[in-house]
Design a protein around this motif. Sequence first.
Motif, mmCIF file in Angstrom:
data_model
loop_
_atom_site.group_PDB
_atom_site.id
_atom_site.type_symbol
_atom_site.label_atom_id
_atom_site.label_comp_id
_atom_site.label_asym_id
_atom_site.label_seq_id
_atom_site.Cartn_x
_atom_site.Cartn_y
_atom_site.Cartn_z
ATOM 1 N N PRO A 50 -81.820 -106.831 3.146
ATOM 2 C CA PRO A 50 -81.787 -107.577 4.127
ATOM 3 C C PRO A 50 -81.954 -109.380 3.275
ATOM 4 O O PRO A 50 -81.214 -110.328 4.000
ATOM 5 C CB PRO A 50 -82.472 -107.876 4.955
ATOM 6 N N ASP A 51 -82.930 -109.429 2.613
ATOM 7 C CA ASP A 51 -83.162 -110.567 2.060
ATOM 8 C C ASP A 51 -82.951 -111.416 0.756
ATOM 9 O O ASP A 51 -82.916 -112.235 0.443
ATOM 10 C CB ASP A 51 -85.286 -110.717 2.056
ATOM 11 N N ALA A 52 -82.826 -110.245 -0.137
ATOM 12 C CA ALA A 52 -82.857 -111.167 -1.911
ATOM 13 C C ALA A 52 -82.420 -109.967 -2.480
ATOM 14 O O ALA A 52 -82.533 -108.751 -2.192
ATOM 15 C CB ALA A 52 -84.500 -111.232 -1.868
ATOM 16 N N LEU A 53 -81.847 -109.700 -3.585
ATOM 17 C CA LEU A 53 -82.215 -109.276 -5.032
ATOM 18 C C LEU A 53 -82.836 -108.895 -5.626
ATOM 19 O O LEU A 53 -83.550 -109.695 -5.934
ATOM 20 C CB LEU A 53 -80.439 -109.564 -5.200
ATOM 21 N N PRO B 37 -69.237 -102.101 -1.968
ATOM 22 C CA PRO B 37 -69.235 -101.942 -0.072
ATOM 23 C C PRO B 37 -71.223 -101.315 -0.099
ATOM 24 O O PRO B 37 -70.812 -102.249 1.136
ATOM 25 C CB PRO B 37 -68.287 -100.944 0.003
ATOM 26 N N GLN B 38 -71.355 -101.274 -0.771
ATOM 27 C CA GLN B 38 -72.959 -100.711 -0.094
ATOM 28 C C GLN B 38 -73.199 -101.975 -0.018
ATOM 29 O O GLN B 38 -74.130 -102.177 0.219
ATOM 30 C CB GLN B 38 -73.716 -99.846 -0.903
ATOM 31 N N LEU B 39 -73.216 -102.584 -1.253
ATOM 32 C CA LEU B 39 -74.064 -104.110 -2.095
ATOM 33 C C LEU B 39 -73.933 -104.635 -0.273
ATOM 34 O O LEU B 39 -74.631 -106.108 -0.342
ATOM 35 C CB LEU B 39 -73.624 -104.509 -2.763
ATOM 36 N N ALA B 40 -72.278 -105.185 -0.168
ATOM 37 C CA ALA B 40 -72.094 -106.209 1.081
ATOM 38 C C ALA B 40 -72.859 -105.406 2.637
ATOM 39 O O ALA B 40 -72.832 -106.497 3.086
ATOM 40 C CB ALA B 40 -70.446 -105.575 1.341
ATOM 41 N N VAL C 32 -75.536 -103.883 2.789
ATOM 42 C CA VAL C 32 -76.940 -104.417 3.041
ATOM 43 C C VAL C 32 -77.342 -105.884 2.581
ATOM 44 O O VAL C 32 -78.091 -106.601 3.326
ATOM 45 C CB VAL C 32 -77.676 -103.700 1.461
ATOM 46 N N SER C 33 -75.905 -106.842 2.172
ATOM 47 C CA SER C 33 -75.772 -107.988 2.179
ATOM 48 C C SER C 33 -76.374 -108.834 3.497
ATOM 49 O O SER C 33 -76.527 -109.905 3.930
ATOM 50 C CB SER C 33 -75.085 -108.744 1.909
ATOM 51 N N GLY C 34 -75.852 -108.008 4.970
ATOM 52 C CA GLY C 34 -75.870 -109.066 6.304
ATOM 53 C C GLY C 34 -74.555 -109.379 6.401
ATOM 54 O O GLY C 34 -74.925 -110.289 6.670
ATOM 55 N N GLY C 35 -73.525 -108.935 5.605
ATOM 56 C CA GLY C 35 -72.323 -109.991 5.749
ATOM 57 C C GLY C 35 -72.366 -111.354 5.284
ATOM 58 O O GLY C 35 -71.242 -112.352 4.921
#
Length: 137
Positions: free
Chosen positions: A64-67, A121-124, A126-129
Amino acid sequence: MSTTGDEPTPRAVFRISPLTNLAAIGIAVCATPFAASGPFLWLVYLVPIAMIVWTLRVRTVADPDALTIRRIVGGRRVPWPEISSLRLGHRSRLRGRAGVSAVLADGAELPLPAVGVRDLPQLAAVSGGRLPDPAGE
């Protein structure tokens, strides 16, 4: 198991397929007659060793904070606010799927190892929008 009722933070790890290690072992076995035929030909074993190290080390971790991008040597952590968008690359002959790069706020492009179009979709999620879901769900 947590007794406080807190959900674990969502996290996604994108890795190179571990089947690559099987291919590296196959290369090592096939190279054995060649490696045994000369004094310095044992160095041919460096190729499968490099493949195994590459498979175990290279990955992209999204939280949720970073890649976090890990390469064979080094890595980089990029907070979500520094990522302006994602760019889809060309289809790779070796991997058979299109690569994904993160476009940073300063315009630089950062390839995301082991992340394909099907992982968006999974990356989106986890990114929290912060990244739009390409499926539109």
